[in-house]
Design an enzyme around this catalytic site. Structure first.
Site, PDB file in Angstrom:
ATOM      1  N   TYR A 107     -24.092 -20.025  35.343  1.00  0.00           N
ATOM      2  CA  TYR A 107     -25.413 -20.080  35.962  1.00  0.00           C
ATOM      3  C   TYR A 107     -25.637 -18.967  36.987  1.00  0.00           C
ATOM      4  O   TYR A 107     -26.782 -18.635  37.303  1.00  0.00           O
ATOM      5  CB  TYR A 107     -25.624 -21.428  36.644  1.00  0.00           C
ATOM      6  CG  TYR A 107     -25.711 -22.617  35.706  1.00  0.00           C
ATOM      7  CD1 TYR A 107     -25.719 -22.444  34.323  1.00  0.00           C
ATOM      8  CD2 TYR A 107     -25.765 -23.907  36.199  1.00  0.00           C
ATOM      9  CE1 TYR A 107     -25.790 -23.518  33.465  1.00  0.00           C
ATOM     10  CE2 TYR A 107     -25.844 -25.005  35.345  1.00  0.00           C
ATOM     11  CZ  TYR A 107     -25.851 -24.799  33.972  1.00  0.00           C
ATOM     12  OH  TYR A 107     -25.920 -25.869  33.130  1.00  0.00           O
ATOM     13  N   LYS A 163     -12.422 -25.445  28.190  1.00  0.00           N
ATOM     14  CA  LYS A 163     -12.407 -25.021  26.784  1.00  0.00           C
ATOM     15  C   LYS A 163     -11.378 -23.913  26.643  1.00  0.00           C
ATOM     16  O   LYS A 163     -11.653 -22.807  26.175  1.00  0.00           O
ATOM     17  CB  LYS A 163     -13.805 -24.548  26.361  1.00  0.00           C
ATOM     18  CG  LYS A 163     -13.996 -24.435  24.859  1.00  0.00           C
ATOM     19  CD  LYS A 163     -13.869 -25.748  24.119  1.00  0.00           C
ATOM     20  CE  LYS A 163     -14.141 -25.548  22.642  1.00  0.00           C
ATOM     21  NZ  LYS A 163     -13.830 -26.756  21.840  1.00  0.00           N
ATOM     22  N   ASP A 172     -15.345 -30.874  24.440  1.00  0.00           N
ATOM     23  CA  ASP A 172     -15.878 -31.647  23.323  1.00  0.00           C
ATOM     24  C   ASP A 172     -15.189 -33.011  23.226  1.00  0.00           C
ATOM     25  O   ASP A 172     -15.834 -34.031  22.940  1.00  0.00           O
ATOM     26  CB  ASP A 172     -15.769 -30.886  21.999  1.00  0.00           C
ATOM     27  CG  ASP A 172     -14.484 -30.100  21.847  1.00  0.00           C
ATOM     28  OD1 ASP A 172     -13.651 -30.104  22.779  1.00  0.00           O
ATOM     29  OD2 ASP A 172     -14.301 -29.465  20.796  1.00  0.00           O
ATOM     30  N   ASP A 186     -22.700 -30.039  34.429  1.00  0.00           N
ATOM     31  CA  ASP A 186     -24.129 -30.327  34.293  1.00  0.00           C
ATOM     32  C   ASP A 186     -24.364 -31.227  33.086  1.00  0.00           C
ATOM     33  O   ASP A 186     -25.072 -32.244  33.160  1.00  0.00           O
ATOM     34  CB  ASP A 186     -24.877 -29.002  34.140  1.00  0.00           C
ATOM     35  CG  ASP A 186     -26.385 -29.156  34.219  1.00  0.00           C
ATOM     36  OD1 ASP A 186     -26.879 -30.298  34.317  1.00  0.00           O
ATOM     37  OD2 ASP A 186     -27.088 -28.135  34.154  1.00  0.00           O
ATOM     38  N   ASP A 201     -24.858 -35.719  33.117  1.00  0.00           N
ATOM     39  CA  ASP A 201     -26.050 -36.337  32.540  1.00  0.00           C
ATOM     40  C   ASP A 201     -25.683 -37.275  31.388  1.00  0.00           C
ATOM     41  O   ASP A 201     -26.302 -38.329  31.215  1.00  0.00           O
ATOM     42  CB  ASP A 201     -27.020 -35.271  32.046  1.00  0.00           C
ATOM     43  CG  ASP A 201     -27.818 -34.645  33.178  1.00  0.00           C
ATOM     44  OD1 ASP A 201     -27.612 -35.041  34.338  1.00  0.00           O
ATOM     45  OD2 ASP A 201     -28.650 -33.762  32.904  1.00  0.00           O
TER      46      ASP A 201
END
Length: 246
Positions: free
Chosen positions: A27, A73, A105, A129, A133
């Site tokens: 970001y 990852k 994942d 993020d 959620d």
């Protein structure tokens, strides 16, 4: 409350905390931008940035069930390889906390298939993020969840969903996330544990008694507005305080 789409047996014993790095990663990395049909964002982290957030997670785990699940990852991304190495090194300072590594994942799958297996979830900005959620589905609504942005200075406490300008003045938003954020401020920011507990208990009592805003009400259930939900919780806090004085 039965607001979650998951079966009740999947929710038994679920109590997890997501520790998300907030000031780095994809970001904020440079270079970034768009030129016609081509766009670029840069994923970057330093050892110092990773150590800083890892220590927050390990300290939190010490006060909970003693497990940190670090999500990355590392099978694909060099940044994640540095993340995993740095978190593993930091874990050496916390021999009383167990560390496990998990690909993002797999973590996403476990959040819905075995959420009770998590205690403290540690991850970088973008993964955090998304996963935070996703974790909201466990409670049934983003409107229920508080959050805290913590650093060396004063913290910022707000509902995990942020602001919702289209709902302003309509008396339909769920205020529980904001009220719970006030409790989190009392607990984490001011160390006023009794006051924080009073608010958290009042929220639980209101929901257990059947109070539902639109986002929580099931078909056929009556819903109440923002003001009434807030009033019910405030009244329960006051009732508990008066009982403590009697």
């Amino acid at each position: 409350m039965n607001a979650s789409p998951l079966k009740p047996d999947r929710l038994h014993g679920v109590d997890l905390l997501v520790v998300r790095e907030l000031t780095g990663g994809l970001y904020y990395g440079e270079p970034r931008g768009r030129n016609g049909t081509r766009a670029i964002n840069t994923l970057t982290y330093t050892v110092a940035e990773i150590e800083r957030v890892a220590k927050v997670a390990f300290e939190a785990a010490r006060t909970r069930r003693g497990l940190v699940t670090s999500v990355d990852k590392a099978n694909v991304l060099e940044v994640s390889q540095l993340w995993r190495e740095t978190v593993s090194q930091t874990a050496g300072e916390y021999p009383d906390v167990r560390l496990e590594h998990c690909y993002v994942d797999t973590a996403a799958m476990r959040l819905v298939s075995d959420p009770a297996s998590f205690d403290v979830v540690l991850t970088e900005n973008m993964f955090g993020d998304i996963l935070s959620d996703e974790a909201a589905v466990l409670a049934g609504s983003l409107g229920l969840l508080p959050s805290a942005s913590l650093g060396p200075g004063p913290g910022l406490f707000e509902p995990v969903h942020g602001s919702a300008p289209p709902l302003a003045g309509r008396d339909v938003a769920n205020p529980i996330g904001a009220i719970a954020s006030a409790a989190l401020l009392l607990r984490q920011g001011l160390n006023l544990l009794e006051a924080a507990g009073a608010i958290e208990d009042a929220i639980a009592l209101a929901v257990d008694s059947g109070a539902r805003t639109q986002d929580l009400a099931r078909p056929g259930e009556t819903s109440i507005g923002t003001r009434e939900m807030g009033t019910r919780i405030a009244d329960l806090v006051l009732a508990e305080a008066l009982e403590g004085l009697s």
